[in-house]
Each structure stands twice: as structure tokens, then as C-alpha cells.
Design a protein around this motif. Structure first.
Motif, mmCIF file in Angstrom:
data_model
loop_
_atom_site.group_PDB
_atom_site.id
_atom_site.type_symbol
_atom_site.label_atom_id
_atom_site.label_comp_id
_atom_site.label_asym_id
_atom_site.label_seq_id
_atom_site.Cartn_x
_atom_site.Cartn_y
_atom_site.Cartn_z
ATOM 1 N N GLU A 25 0.915 -1.436 0.365
ATOM 2 C CA GLU A 25 0.365 -0.285 -0.064
ATOM 3 C C GLU A 25 0.523 1.391 0.236
ATOM 4 N N ASP A 26 2.939 1.584 0.336
ATOM 5 C CA ASP A 26 2.908 2.451 0.775
ATOM 6 C C ASP A 26 4.071 2.385 -0.260
ATOM 7 N N PHE A 27 4.533 1.352 -0.554
ATOM 8 C CA PHE A 27 5.886 1.515 -1.942
ATOM 9 C C PHE A 27 5.461 0.152 -2.732
ATOM 10 N N ARG A 28 5.923 0.487 -4.015
ATOM 11 C CA ARG A 28 6.451 -0.699 -5.084
ATOM 12 C C ARG A 28 8.219 -1.424 -5.310
ATOM 13 N N ILE A 29 8.483 -2.056 -5.791
ATOM 14 C CA ILE A 29 9.786 -2.329 -5.540
ATOM 15 C C ILE A 29 10.299 -2.161 -6.540
ATOM 16 N N GLN A 30 11.156 -1.952 -6.919
ATOM 17 C CA GLN A 30 12.005 -1.513 -7.990
ATOM 18 C C GLN A 30 12.967 -3.067 -8.847
ATOM 19 N N SER A 31 13.585 -3.134 -7.762
ATOM 20 C CA SER A 31 14.401 -4.053 -8.146
ATOM 21 C C SER A 31 14.726 -4.658 -6.050
ATOM 22 N N GLN A 32 14.913 -6.056 -6.341
ATOM 23 C CA GLN A 32 16.106 -6.469 -4.872
ATOM 24 C C GLN A 32 17.146 -6.666 -5.723
ATOM 25 N N GLN A 33 17.982 -6.441 -4.514
ATOM 26 C CA GLN A 33 19.362 -6.393 -4.430
ATOM 27 C C GLN A 33 19.991 -7.195 -3.602
ATOM 28 N N GLU A 34 21.341 -7.255 -3.483
ATOM 29 C CA GLU A 34 21.888 -8.606 -3.086
ATOM 30 C C GLU A 34 21.527 -8.156 -0.954
ATOM 31 N N ASP A 35 21.992 -6.691 -0.816
ATOM 32 C CA ASP A 35 21.767 -6.205 0.478
ATOM 33 C C ASP A 35 19.562 -6.070 0.949
ATOM 34 N N GLY A 36 19.079 -6.082 -0.250
ATOM 35 C CA GLY A 36 18.293 -5.772 0.143
ATOM 36 C C GLY A 36 17.120 -4.865 -1.083
ATOM 37 N N TYR A 37 16.274 -3.745 -0.954
ATOM 38 C CA TYR A 37 16.031 -3.213 -2.255
ATOM 39 C C TYR A 37 15.910 -1.937 -2.688
ATOM 40 N N LEU A 38 15.740 -1.791 -4.180
ATOM 41 C CA LEU A 38 15.029 -0.599 -4.220
ATOM 42 C C LEU A 38 13.873 -0.381 -4.834
ATOM 43 N N VAL A 39 12.805 0.840 -3.823
ATOM 44 C CA VAL A 39 11.739 0.642 -4.060
ATOM 45 C C VAL A 39 10.958 2.011 -4.755
ATOM 46 N N SER A 40 10.354 2.011 -4.842
ATOM 47 C CA SER A 40 9.345 4.114 -4.696
ATOM 48 C C SER A 40 8.626 3.966 -3.943
ATOM 49 N N SER A 41 8.620 5.051 -2.897
ATOM 50 C CA SER A 41 7.274 5.047 -1.931
ATOM 51 C C SER A 41 5.892 6.471 -1.476
ATOM 52 N N LYS A 42 5.248 6.245 -1.449
ATOM 53 C CA LYS A 42 4.764 7.400 -1.357
ATOM 54 C C LYS A 42 4.908 8.298 0.281
ATOM 55 N N ILE A 43 5.482 7.854 1.232
ATOM 56 C CA ILE A 43 6.097 7.841 2.387
ATOM 57 C C ILE A 43 7.641 7.608 1.989
ATOM 58 N N ASN A 44 7.705 8.841 3.333
ATOM 59 C CA ASN A 44 8.941 9.435 3.542
ATOM 60 C C ASN A 44 10.358 8.748 3.880
ATOM 61 N N ASP A 45 11.779 8.333 4.020
ATOM 62 C CA ASP A 45 11.989 7.554 4.339
ATOM 63 C C ASP A 45 11.895 7.308 6.233
ATOM 64 N N VAL A 46 11.939 8.735 6.488
ATOM 65 C CA VAL A 46 11.295 8.273 8.360
ATOM 66 C C VAL A 46 9.830 6.685 8.320
ATOM 67 N N ASN A 47 9.122 7.127 7.816
ATOM 68 C CA ASN A 47 7.848 6.451 8.176
ATOM 69 C C ASN A 47 8.602 4.873 7.211
ATOM 70 N N LEU A 48 9.256 4.890 6.312
ATOM 71 C CA LEU A 48 8.940 3.519 5.969
ATOM 72 C C LEU A 48 9.627 2.497 6.284
ATOM 73 N N ARG A 49 11.053 3.512 7.034
ATOM 74 C CA ARG A 49 11.585 2.580 7.962
ATOM 75 C C ARG A 49 10.948 1.502 8.889
ATOM 76 N N GLN A 50 10.130 2.840 9.573
ATOM 77 C CA GLN A 50 9.146 2.907 10.412
ATOM 78 C C GLN A 50 8.476 1.877 10.616
ATOM 79 N N LEU A 51 7.674 1.490 9.325
ATOM 80 C CA LEU A 51 7.154 0.792 8.956
ATOM 81 C C LEU A 51 7.533 -0.810 8.711
ATOM 82 N N ILE A 52 8.688 -0.795 8.126
ATOM 83 C CA ILE A 52 9.730 -2.009 8.015
ATOM 84 C C ILE A 52 9.896 -2.551 9.704
ATOM 85 N N MET A 53 10.223 -1.653 10.344
ATOM 86 C CA MET A 53 10.426 -2.111 11.588
ATOM 87 C C MET A 53 9.346 -2.903 12.113
ATOM 88 N N ASP A 54 8.871 -1.911 12.264
ATOM 89 C CA ASP A 54 7.789 -2.157 13.018
ATOM 90 C C ASP A 54 7.435 -4.002 12.216
#
Length: 77
Positions: A25-54
Motif C-alpha cells: 500500500e505504501d511502496f512499490r519494489i523496483q528491484s531486489q539487491q543482494e543486501d536489500g531493495y530499491l523501492v518507490s514510495s509515497k511515504i518519507n524515509d522515516v515513516n518507511l523505515r518505521q513501517l518495516i521495523m514494526d
């Protein structure tokens, strides 16, 4: 939407974000990397990080969110 690089720390099991309908609902994965992802998101980095942590029970030291807009010479483009 803003592009972000999500990097997980060494030793952290990288979750399969593509299988999580709540996160879609909040982001779209552009590609998967060895250590994570490249994503496009409509929420900011702080909220995105908190969402994934939670969602995955992670801490701040477990992942880094970098705004790709500020890395024009990155080899990730």
C-alpha cells in the motif's frame, strides 16, 4: 513518489517485502539487491523505515533507508 534504497545490515535475514500485502500500500519494489531493495514510495524515509521495523520486529541498526534523489552519481541507477 520518491525512490529509496533499503539496505539491511549484515547478519539480518532480508525479509521478502514483495509478499507483504500491507507494505504494498505504501511502496512499490523496483528491484531486489543482494543486501536489500530499491523501492518507490509515497511515504518519507522515516515513516518507511518505521513501517518495516514494526512489521518485521527490526531495530534502527538493522536497516538503512537512503533517498536515491541525493545520489546522482550512484552506480545503482
Amino acid at each position: 513518489m520518491t525512490s529509496y534504497k533499503i539496505t539491511f545490515s549484515k547478519g539480518v535475514d532480508i525479509p521478502d517485502l514483495a509478499k507483504n500485502d500491507k507494505l504494498k500500500e505504501d511502496f512499490r519494489i523496483q528491484s531486489q539487491q543482494e543486501d536489500g531493495y530499491l523501492v518507490s514510495s509515497k511515504i518519507n524515509d522515516v515513516n518507511l523505515r518505521q513501517l518495516i521495523m514494526d512489521e518485521y520486529g527490526l531495530t534502527k541498526k538493522d536497516l538503512l533507508i537512503a533517498n536515491m534523489h541525493f545520489q546522482p552519481f550512484s552506480n545503482l541507477y
